[in-house]
Motif scaffolding. Sequence first.
Motif, PDB file in Angstrom:
ATOM      1  N   ALA A 217       0.804  -1.051  -0.149  1.00 55.98           N
ATOM      2  CA  ALA A 217      -0.346   0.216  -0.357  1.00 55.98           C
ATOM      3  C   ALA A 217       0.726   1.325  -0.193  1.00 55.98           C
ATOM      4  O   ALA A 217       0.424   1.847  -0.285  1.00 55.98           O
ATOM      5  CB  ALA A 217      -0.957   0.268   0.941  1.00 55.98           C
ATOM      6  N   LEU A 218       2.094   0.645   0.376  1.00 57.24           N
ATOM      7  CA  LEU A 218       3.072   2.748   0.773  1.00 57.24           C
ATOM      8  C   LEU A 218       3.274   2.539  -0.115  1.00 57.24           C
ATOM      9  O   LEU A 218       3.665   4.043  -1.295  1.00 57.24           O
ATOM     10  CB  LEU A 218       4.049   2.007   2.138  1.00 57.24           C
ATOM     11  N   SER A 219       4.354   1.343  -1.281  1.00 55.97           N
ATOM     12  CA  SER A 219       4.775   1.872  -2.396  1.00 55.97           C
ATOM     13  C   SER A 219       3.435   2.301  -3.396  1.00 55.97           C
ATOM     14  O   SER A 219       3.931   3.352  -4.202  1.00 55.97           O
ATOM     15  CB  SER A 219       4.980   0.485  -2.763  1.00 55.97           C
ATOM     16  N   ARG A 220       2.282   1.808  -3.105  1.00 58.65           N
ATOM     17  CA  ARG A 220       1.315   2.548  -4.359  1.00 58.65           C
ATOM     18  C   ARG A 220       1.098   4.221  -3.926  1.00 58.65           C
ATOM     19  O   ARG A 220       1.277   4.976  -5.030  1.00 58.65           O
ATOM     20  CB  ARG A 220       0.164   1.673  -3.937  1.00 58.65           C
ATOM     21  N   LEU A 221       0.991   4.171  -2.521  1.00 58.63           N
ATOM     22  CA  LEU A 221       0.610   5.759  -2.217  1.00 58.63           C
ATOM     23  C   LEU A 221       2.048   6.323  -2.787  1.00 58.63           C
ATOM     24  O   LEU A 221       2.095   7.866  -2.984  1.00 58.63           O
ATOM     25  CB  LEU A 221       0.520   5.768  -0.581  1.00 58.63           C
ATOM     26  N   GLU A 222       3.744   5.760  -2.545  1.00 60.51           N
ATOM     27  CA  GLU A 222       4.511   6.663  -2.673  1.00 60.51           C
ATOM     28  C   GLU A 222       4.709   7.416  -4.864  1.00 60.51           C
ATOM     29  O   GLU A 222       5.067   8.102  -5.543  1.00 60.51           O
ATOM     30  CB  GLU A 222       5.763   5.800  -2.875  1.00 60.51           C
ATOM     31  N   ARG A 223       3.799   6.261  -5.424  1.00 61.40           N
ATOM     32  CA  ARG A 223       3.434   6.390  -6.524  1.00 61.40           C
ATOM     33  C   ARG A 223       2.657   7.554  -6.746  1.00 61.40           C
ATOM     34  O   ARG A 223       3.308   8.323  -8.468  1.00 61.40           O
ATOM     35  CB  ARG A 223       3.114   4.636  -7.224  1.00 61.40           C
ATOM     36  N   GLU A 224       1.553   7.724  -6.436  1.00 65.52           N
ATOM     37  CA  GLU A 224       0.688   8.657  -6.205  1.00 65.52           C
ATOM     38  C   GLU A 224       1.406  10.377  -5.582  1.00 65.52           C
ATOM     39  O   GLU A 224       0.632  11.128  -6.377  1.00 65.52           O
ATOM     40  CB  GLU A 224      -0.654   8.135  -6.274  1.00 65.52           C
ATOM     41  N   GLY A 225       2.397  10.066  -5.309  1.00 66.52           N
ATOM     42  CA  GLY A 225       3.111  10.872  -4.543  1.00 66.52           C
ATOM     43  C   GLY A 225       2.994  11.238  -3.200  1.00 66.52           C
ATOM     44  O   GLY A 225       2.821  12.607  -2.820  1.00 66.52           O
ATOM     45  N   TYR A 226       2.449  10.887  -2.511  1.00 65.69           N
ATOM     46  CA  TYR A 226       1.684  10.774  -0.990  1.00 65.69           C
ATOM     47  C   TYR A 226       3.180  10.826  -0.423  1.00 65.69           C
ATOM     48  O   TYR A 226       3.362  11.622   0.774  1.00 65.69           O
ATOM     49  CB  TYR A 226       0.580  10.208  -0.300  1.00 65.69           C
ATOM     50  N   ILE A 227       3.764  10.123  -0.785  1.00 64.98           N
ATOM     51  CA  ILE A 227       4.935   9.724   0.874  1.00 64.98           C
ATOM     52  C   ILE A 227       6.168   9.150   0.301  1.00 64.98           C
ATOM     53  O   ILE A 227       6.078   9.431  -1.183  1.00 64.98           O
ATOM     54  CB  ILE A 227       4.426   7.962   1.271  1.00 64.98           C
ATOM     55  N   THR A 228       7.495   9.558   0.980  1.00 67.10           N
ATOM     56  CA  THR A 228       8.461   9.457  -0.106  1.00 67.10           C
ATOM     57  C   THR A 228       9.290   8.465   0.798  1.00 67.10           C
ATOM     58  O   THR A 228       8.760   8.339   2.398  1.00 67.10           O
ATOM     59  CB  THR A 228       9.424  10.249   0.805  1.00 67.10           C
ATOM     60  N   ILE A 229       9.665   7.489   0.405  1.00 67.72           N
ATOM     61  CA  ILE A 229      10.512   6.034   1.268  1.00 67.72           C
ATOM     62  C   ILE A 229      11.356   6.111   0.764  1.00 67.72           C
ATOM     63  O   ILE A 229      12.174   5.524  -0.430  1.00 67.72           O
ATOM     64  CB  ILE A 229       9.676   4.685   0.669  1.00 67.72           C
ATOM     65  N   THR A 230      12.229   6.149   2.039  1.00 65.60           N
ATOM     66  CA  THR A 230      14.463   6.208   1.505  1.00 65.60           C
ATOM     67  C   THR A 230      14.632   5.099   2.415  1.00 65.60           C
ATOM     68  O   THR A 230      14.167   5.111   3.988  1.00 65.60           O
ATOM     69  CB  THR A 230      14.351   7.520   2.890  1.00 65.60           C
ATOM     70  N   PRO A 231      14.991   3.934   2.069  1.00 66.06           N
ATOM     71  CA  PRO A 231      15.459   3.078   2.594  1.00 66.06           C
ATOM     72  C   PRO A 231      16.484   3.328   3.880  1.00 66.06           C
ATOM     73  O   PRO A 231      17.796   3.976   3.752  1.00 66.06           O
ATOM     74  CB  PRO A 231      16.330   2.289   1.268  1.00 66.06           C
ATOM     75  N   GLN A 232      16.557   2.066   5.025  1.00 64.64           N
ATOM     76  CA  GLN A 232      17.160   2.409   6.176  1.00 64.64           C
ATOM     77  C   GLN A 232      16.777   3.941   6.992  1.00 64.64           C
ATOM     78  O   GLN A 232      17.396   3.998   8.030  1.00 64.64           O
ATOM     79  CB  GLN A 232      18.455   2.911   5.706  1.00 64.64           C
ATOM     80  N   VAL A 233      15.883   4.744   6.539  1.00 65.85           N
ATOM     81  CA  VAL A 233      15.624   6.217   6.942  1.00 65.85           C
ATOM     82  C   VAL A 233      14.086   6.505   7.783  1.00 65.85           C
ATOM     83  O   VAL A 233      13.843   5.841   8.681  1.00 65.85           O
ATOM     84  CB  VAL A 233      16.002   7.098   5.926  1.00 65.85           C
ATOM     85  N   GLY A 234      13.062   5.661   6.632  1.00 64.60           N
ATOM     86  CA  GLY A 234      11.997   5.734   7.017  1.00 64.60           C
ATOM     87  C   GLY A 234      10.696   6.072   5.790  1.00 64.60           C
ATOM     88  O   GLY A 234      11.532   6.337   4.828  1.00 64.60           O
ATOM     89  N   VAL A 235      10.030   5.931   5.910  1.00 64.38           N
ATOM     90  CA  VAL A 235       8.592   6.372   4.756  1.00 64.38           C
ATOM     91  C   VAL A 235       8.181   7.687   5.559  1.00 64.38           C
ATOM     92  O   VAL A 235       7.735   7.923   6.902  1.00 64.38           O
ATOM     93  CB  VAL A 235       7.582   5.006   5.453  1.00 64.38           C
ATOM     94  N   PHE A 236       8.113   8.707   4.623  1.00 70.62           N
ATOM     95  CA  PHE A 236       7.179  10.407   5.394  1.00 70.62           C
ATOM     96  C   PHE A 236       6.350  10.878   4.674  1.00 70.62           C
ATOM     97  O   PHE A 236       6.677  11.114   3.479  1.00 70.62           O
ATOM     98  CB  PHE A 236       8.542  11.076   5.826  1.00 70.62           C
TER      99      PHE A 236
END
Length: 210
Positions: free
Chosen positions: A44-63
């Motif tokens: 779900a988060l990957s989908r939301l990232e593609r749509e522009g709502y969040i940023t997923i940074t490996p080893q850092v987190g989801v914002f």
Amino acid sequence: MKEEQAYKQIKQMIIDGKFSVKEAISINRLAEKFVMSRTPIHRALSRLEREGYITITPQVGVFVRRPDAREVQERLLLCVNIDVFLAEQAAKSINELQLEELKKLLEAMEKPSIEPADYENLNRNFHTIICRAANNSYAFQTNKINWDYLNYLNASETLFRGTNRDQSQAEHRMIYYALRDGDPKLTELLMKKHLMRVAQFIIGKYGYMD
């Protein structure tokens, strides 16, 4: 499907401002809240990232993602062009039932006492009927993702008040008449003028790009 459930719930939480832009979203807490494993949460988060709502940074987190002015402008112009195309097509295929639904929405939108949030919902329904009347489900679904994101960024409290609302009402009624008369070119012209005004308002909020 758990992925779809997680997607809708997390998206609504973002829209409702449940997450701070400065703190990472906890996947473990979401899994506990929704009573599901981390796998559908990740999807779900990957989908939301593609749509522009969040940023997923490996080893850092989801914002939660801050809006980017250039992306806002690009999405808006894409949305405008697709919606204008769909409106032109709708003028050729819209049926009496859809026209009657548009008329009822117009009457509701023109009530002086209606709140901005309610006006926004009616406005969205008005445009949705037109887009569906074009009978192009791929273009409609593609644009819906972008409009959902842009509506999340927008400030309806300002856009749908005072003279802005008066102008919106007049533009919607003219679009309705053009659709009722089955005039594709006039519908295209009116829809483009209407949506470009809205686009300029939103772009102005986030800054113009060179």
